[in-house]
Design a protein around this motif. Structure first.
Motif, mmCIF file in Angstrom:
data_model
loop_
_atom_site.group_PDB
_atom_site.id
_atom_site.type_symbol
_atom_site.label_atom_id
_atom_site.label_comp_id
_atom_site.label_asym_id
_atom_site.label_seq_id
_atom_site.Cartn_x
_atom_site.Cartn_y
_atom_site.Cartn_z
ATOM 1 N N LYS A 11 -9.809 -5.969 -3.390
ATOM 2 C CA LYS A 11 -9.221 -5.224 -2.181
ATOM 3 C C LYS A 11 -10.119 -5.422 -0.874
ATOM 4 O O LYS A 11 -9.638 -4.818 0.186
ATOM 5 C CB LYS A 11 -9.374 -3.686 -2.516
ATOM 6 C CG LYS A 11 -9.035 -3.383 -3.906
ATOM 7 C CD LYS A 11 -7.491 -3.546 -3.833
ATOM 8 C CE LYS A 11 -6.777 -2.115 -3.316
ATOM 9 N NZ LYS A 11 -7.189 -0.750 -3.900
ATOM 10 N N ALA A 61 -7.550 6.188 2.501
ATOM 11 C CA ALA A 61 -6.680 6.658 1.296
ATOM 12 C C ALA A 61 -5.340 5.553 0.847
ATOM 13 O O ALA A 61 -5.306 5.162 -0.471
ATOM 14 C CB ALA A 61 -5.803 7.978 1.393
ATOM 15 N N ALA A 62 -4.934 4.998 1.906
ATOM 16 C CA ALA A 62 -3.805 4.035 1.805
ATOM 17 C C ALA A 62 -4.617 2.756 1.203
ATOM 18 O O ALA A 62 -3.787 2.067 0.203
ATOM 19 C CB ALA A 62 -3.173 3.570 3.117
ATOM 20 N N GLN A 63 -5.875 2.338 1.551
ATOM 21 C CA GLN A 63 -6.370 1.222 1.124
ATOM 22 C C GLN A 63 -6.661 1.251 -0.352
ATOM 23 O O GLN A 63 -6.700 0.558 -1.154
ATOM 24 C CB GLN A 63 -7.904 1.192 2.011
ATOM 25 C CG GLN A 63 -8.627 0.028 1.632
ATOM 26 C CD GLN A 63 -8.060 -1.532 1.779
ATOM 27 O OE1 GLN A 63 -7.292 -1.606 2.794
ATOM 28 N NE2 GLN A 63 -8.714 -2.525 1.284
ATOM 29 N N ILE A 64 -7.341 2.379 -0.792
ATOM 30 C CA ILE A 64 -7.586 2.830 -2.127
ATOM 31 C C ILE A 64 -6.431 2.905 -2.871
ATOM 32 O O ILE A 64 -6.359 2.231 -4.173
ATOM 33 C CB ILE A 64 -8.222 4.268 -2.423
ATOM 34 C CG1 ILE A 64 -9.641 3.926 -1.872
ATOM 35 C CG2 ILE A 64 -8.508 4.453 -3.995
ATOM 36 C CD1 ILE A 64 -10.483 5.229 -1.730
ATOM 37 N N LYS A 65 -5.132 3.282 -2.632
ATOM 38 C CA LYS A 65 -3.978 3.370 -3.179
ATOM 39 C C LYS A 65 -3.334 1.828 -3.504
ATOM 40 O O LYS A 65 -2.640 1.676 -4.401
ATOM 41 C CB LYS A 65 -2.828 4.261 -2.407
ATOM 42 C CG LYS A 65 -1.730 4.536 -3.667
ATOM 43 C CD LYS A 65 -0.912 5.517 -2.711
ATOM 44 C CE LYS A 65 0.456 5.830 -3.305
ATOM 45 N NZ LYS A 65 1.565 6.690 -2.614
ATOM 46 N N ALA A 66 -3.535 1.019 -2.439
ATOM 47 C CA ALA A 66 -3.138 -0.414 -2.594
ATOM 48 C C ALA A 66 -3.520 -1.048 -3.840
ATOM 49 O O ALA A 66 -4.582 -0.805 -4.340
ATOM 50 C CB ALA A 66 -3.263 -1.104 -1.471
ATOM 51 N N ARG A 67 -2.595 -1.912 -4.169
ATOM 52 C CA ARG A 67 -2.895 -2.638 -5.338
ATOM 53 C C ARG A 67 -3.658 -3.968 -5.303
ATOM 54 O O ARG A 67 -4.184 -4.352 -6.167
ATOM 55 C CB ARG A 67 -1.377 -3.034 -6.165
ATOM 56 C CG ARG A 67 -0.749 -1.973 -6.606
ATOM 57 C CD ARG A 67 0.538 -2.201 -7.317
ATOM 58 N NE ARG A 67 1.334 -0.839 -7.917
ATOM 59 C CZ ARG A 67 0.935 -0.688 -9.390
ATOM 60 N NH1 ARG A 67 0.038 -1.276 -9.838
ATOM 61 N NH2 ARG A 67 1.666 0.396 -9.828
ATOM 62 N N PRO A 133 -11.400 2.169 -7.589
ATOM 63 C CA PRO A 133 -11.439 3.363 -6.552
ATOM 64 C C PRO A 133 -12.837 3.666 -6.344
ATOM 65 O O PRO A 133 -12.981 4.039 -5.248
ATOM 66 C CB PRO A 133 -10.733 4.416 -7.182
ATOM 67 C CG PRO A 133 -9.731 3.516 -8.158
ATOM 68 C CD PRO A 133 -10.610 2.222 -8.420
#
Length: 252
Positions: A11, A61-67, A133
């Protein structure tokens, strides 16, 4: 899992020269952008911190959710950490009255505690292992503390230590050069050197940002915070668009 899969799941970007160039631009933008909201817009440090903290939380939150690794999302999150770091450090140093030295000491303790807990929890603080995460949460919390510490260190060097913005920029540039020399000339842990460089780029960006927008009477160049922030943002955008960044590959 093979290297391709691990690289896809990573990530964070590969640490290259362009990474450091964009990082320094981002930290400088964090200083001018944070000052734009808190000072030029006259919203104050507390309101500025609340605004940027909200942006930071949404971005993380968006960064952690990204694949996988997405350059624009990653650097948006970095900018959010630098801007909230600027306003938070200024709030602690000035509004709470603990001073630059007190603020820097407090933030250094928080940064070291974050790295220590991260290491005890996952066994490493290497950025090459940011693929879960939990690791990402530690990563972004540590970065937020390092950005805030960098602001306090930059202000302390330029103001309390009396070196001015140009002198502060020179000091942190030399320290970064020493880290680079250690990378090529010694066997010091690459993870330790990465975090040393990452932390040092923030006070460098802080003093350069202040050099750009502070009044002439204070040793600055008195440039508009709005125009300086826009120019730095355009420079970052150009780098991201024209220099393709790859996700970091996990080291076995």
């Amino acid at each position: 899992m093979d290297n391709i899969s691990e690289r896809t799941l990573s990530k964070v970007p590969e640490v290259t020269l362009i990474f450091w160039i964009i990082k320094i631009a981002a930290t400088t933008l964090g200083e001018t952008g944070g000052d734009t909201v808190s000072m030029s817009m006259k919203l104050g440090y507390l309101v500025g911190t609340a605004i940027f903290a909200a942006i930071f939380l949404v971005a993380v939150a968006a960064q952690i959710k990204a694949r996988g690794f997405h350059p624009f999302l990653y650097w948006t999150t970095i900018i959010a950490t630098t801007t909230v770091g600027t306003t938070l450090a200024d709030f602690a140093d000035r509004s709470l009255g603990i001073g630059y030295a007190g603020g820097a000491l407090l933030l250094f303790i928080l940064l070291m505690a974050s790295l220590f807990i991260w290491y005890r929890s996952l066994g490493t603080v290497s950025v090459d292992t940011i693929s879960s995460p939990k690791a990402e949460m530690f990563y972004w919390l540590t970065i937020m503390f390092s950005q805030t510490l960098g602001t306090a260190l930059g202000d302390w060097t330029a103001d309390t230590a009396g070196l001015g913005y140009g002198g502060g920029a020179l000091v942190f540039s030399v320290l970064l050069a020493l880290v680079v020399a250690a990378y090529y000339r010694t066997n010091i842990s690459r993870t330790m050197l990465f975090w040393a460089a990452f932390i040092l780029t923030r006070p460098l960006g802080a003093v350069v940002g202040d050099l750009l927008d502070k009044p002439l009477s204070a040793g600055g160049l008195a440039l508009s915070r709005y125009s300086a922030s826009a120019a730095l943002f355009a420079f970052m955008l150009t780098c991201i668009l024209f220099f393709k960044q790859r996700a970091a590959e996990k080291v076995h």
